[in-house]
Design an enzyme around this catalytic site. Sequence first.
Site, mmCIF file in Angstrom:
data_model
loop_
_atom_site.group_PDB
_atom_site.id
_atom_site.type_symbol
_atom_site.label_atom_id
_atom_site.label_comp_id
_atom_site.label_asym_id
_atom_site.label_seq_id
_atom_site.Cartn_x
_atom_site.Cartn_y
_atom_site.Cartn_z
ATOM 1 N N ARG A 190 -31.912 -1.885 36.901
ATOM 2 C CA ARG A 190 -33.166 -1.593 36.209
ATOM 3 C C ARG A 190 -34.183 -2.726 36.263
ATOM 4 O O ARG A 190 -35.350 -2.516 36.572
ATOM 5 C CB ARG A 190 -32.924 -1.257 34.724
ATOM 6 C CG ARG A 190 -32.657 0.200 34.456
ATOM 7 C CD ARG A 190 -31.723 0.321 33.286
ATOM 8 N NE ARG A 190 -30.472 -0.303 33.655
ATOM 9 C CZ ARG A 190 -29.473 0.358 34.247
ATOM 10 N NH1 ARG A 190 -29.566 1.627 34.464
ATOM 11 N NH2 ARG A 190 -28.379 -0.273 34.604
ATOM 12 N N THR A 191 -33.743 -3.931 35.924
ATOM 13 C CA THR A 191 -34.737 -4.987 35.771
ATOM 14 C C THR A 191 -35.419 -5.271 37.110
ATOM 15 O O THR A 191 -36.648 -5.288 37.210
ATOM 16 C CB THR A 191 -34.091 -6.256 35.181
ATOM 17 O OG1 THR A 191 -33.452 -5.888 33.976
ATOM 18 C CG2 THR A 191 -35.134 -7.319 34.892
ATOM 19 N N HIS A 216 -33.526 -12.431 27.328
ATOM 20 C CA HIS A 216 -33.984 -11.404 28.277
ATOM 21 C C HIS A 216 -35.311 -10.829 27.738
ATOM 22 O O HIS A 216 -35.364 -9.701 27.270
ATOM 23 C CB HIS A 216 -32.909 -10.321 28.393
ATOM 24 C CG HIS A 216 -33.076 -9.385 29.550
ATOM 25 N ND1 HIS A 216 -34.236 -9.284 30.292
ATOM 26 C CD2 HIS A 216 -32.214 -8.479 30.094
ATOM 27 C CE1 HIS A 216 -34.079 -8.361 31.233
ATOM 28 N NE2 HIS A 216 -32.869 -7.869 31.135
ATOM 29 N N ARG A 239 -33.783 -13.832 37.748
ATOM 30 C CA ARG A 239 -32.564 -13.655 36.947
ATOM 31 C C ARG A 239 -31.514 -14.618 37.464
ATOM 32 O O ARG A 239 -31.339 -14.763 38.680
ATOM 33 C CB ARG A 239 -32.051 -12.222 37.051
ATOM 34 C CG ARG A 239 -30.654 -12.066 36.483
ATOM 35 C CD ARG A 239 -30.224 -10.637 36.373
ATOM 36 N NE ARG A 239 -30.971 -9.951 35.332
ATOM 37 C CZ ARG A 239 -30.668 -8.727 34.888
ATOM 38 N NH1 ARG A 239 -29.657 -8.066 35.411
ATOM 39 N NH2 ARG A 239 -31.373 -8.165 33.940
ATOM 40 N N LYS A 266 -26.244 -22.153 50.166
ATOM 41 C CA LYS A 266 -26.107 -23.413 50.926
ATOM 42 C C LYS A 266 -26.208 -24.624 50.007
ATOM 43 O O LYS A 266 -26.172 -25.760 50.464
ATOM 44 C CB LYS A 266 -27.228 -23.517 51.964
ATOM 45 C CG LYS A 266 -27.238 -22.419 53.001
ATOM 46 C CD LYS A 266 -28.445 -22.642 53.920
ATOM 47 C CE LYS A 266 -28.567 -21.541 54.945
ATOM 48 N NZ LYS A 266 -29.851 -21.645 55.682
HETATM 49 C C1 NCD Z 1 -28.983 -5.969 30.325
HETATM 50 C C2 NCD Z 1 -28.854 -7.379 30.889
HETATM 51 O O1 NCD Z 1 -28.941 -7.578 32.100
HETATM 52 O O2 NCD Z 1 -28.694 -8.254 30.070
HETATM 53 N N1 NCD Z 1 -29.372 -5.054 31.317
HETATM 54 C C3 NCD Z 1 -30.712 -4.872 31.579
HETATM 55 O O3 NCD Z 1 -31.389 -5.774 32.000
HETATM 56 N N2 NCD Z 1 -31.257 -3.697 31.302
HETATM 57 C C4 NCD Z 1 -27.788 -5.534 29.564
HETATM 58 C C5 NCD Z 1 -26.451 -5.605 30.231
HETATM 59 O O4 NCD Z 1 -26.308 -6.033 31.368
HETATM 60 O O5 NCD Z 1 -25.499 -5.201 29.571
#
Ligand code: NCD
Length: 304
Positions: free
Chosen positions: A51-52, A129, A101, A80
Amino acid sequence: MKNLIDILDLSTEEIDQLIQTANDIIENPEKYSEKCRGKKLATLFFEPSTRTRLSFEAAMYELGGNVLGFSEAQSSSAAKGESVADTAKTISCYADIIAMRHPKEGAPLVASQKATVPVINAGDGGHNHPTQTLTDLLTIQREMHRLGNFTIGFCGDLKFGRTVHSLIAALSRYENIKVVLISPEELKLPSYVKKDILLKKGIEYRQTTDLESVMPQLDVLYMTRVQRERFFSEEEYLRLKDSYILTPEKLKNAKKELAIMHPLPRVNEISVAIDDDPRACYFKQVLNGKYIRMALILKLLEVE
Ligand code: NCD
């Protein structure tokens, strides 16, 4: 504000503005379809995501912009041994904005100190997040028509669940929010979040291990996945993974207007039998995530 690393980097006014812009995008998408023509977003994902990452990419495409990046550390020079700082400096030569991320807490902050373009934290380890929080706030506002005066229960892995930490921080600035923390002993909210947010801001909260007993009080139920990748022992994960499974049976005493949220991915913690319940909001959250990220990109790129 140039970067978004922590949700509290944004003032409440700025969050309100982002929500307003997202709502306007939902109403009038065509107005926005050329806003980022010629601009590039880099998605640097050192950790898995559906999703993100894809919502950031869809957001940039819907603004008329372009996207580049990688979706696993193994396919970047991190494999590397390149540092996050060097990666950030490099990507600044190619892109106008970065979404990152990383499994290490603080990595996006380090990147933001070295990059010459805006950096967005798309999740750092078990820490924060912020863009999921914007998604959650937009969802609460659209579903409940208010961002204060409600009781929210957080259920599941409150220790490693970064979306929980960021949402609690954001909610601490609104009026009359009551928090119920529902988790096994081993997965309780970290004491730094309790101390720095709940206690400091005087938020009323209680902790329990029993979801059903608190169900009738809740206006929002925020379910979470047990974060397997952050456990030191697989055995411990297996023991705790099914601590809470929300079923129609368990919703018997819930409010009629309850909003059931989950950042997703779901593993077992919400039965698919609930998906068609009008109170289930988690797939609406997914869609809202794209719109609020469009609003955020516009803000950080200072597009009118
Ligand atoms: C969440 C995350 O990555 O922290 N997912 C997301 O970004 N929608 C929640 C999860 O991974 O459980």
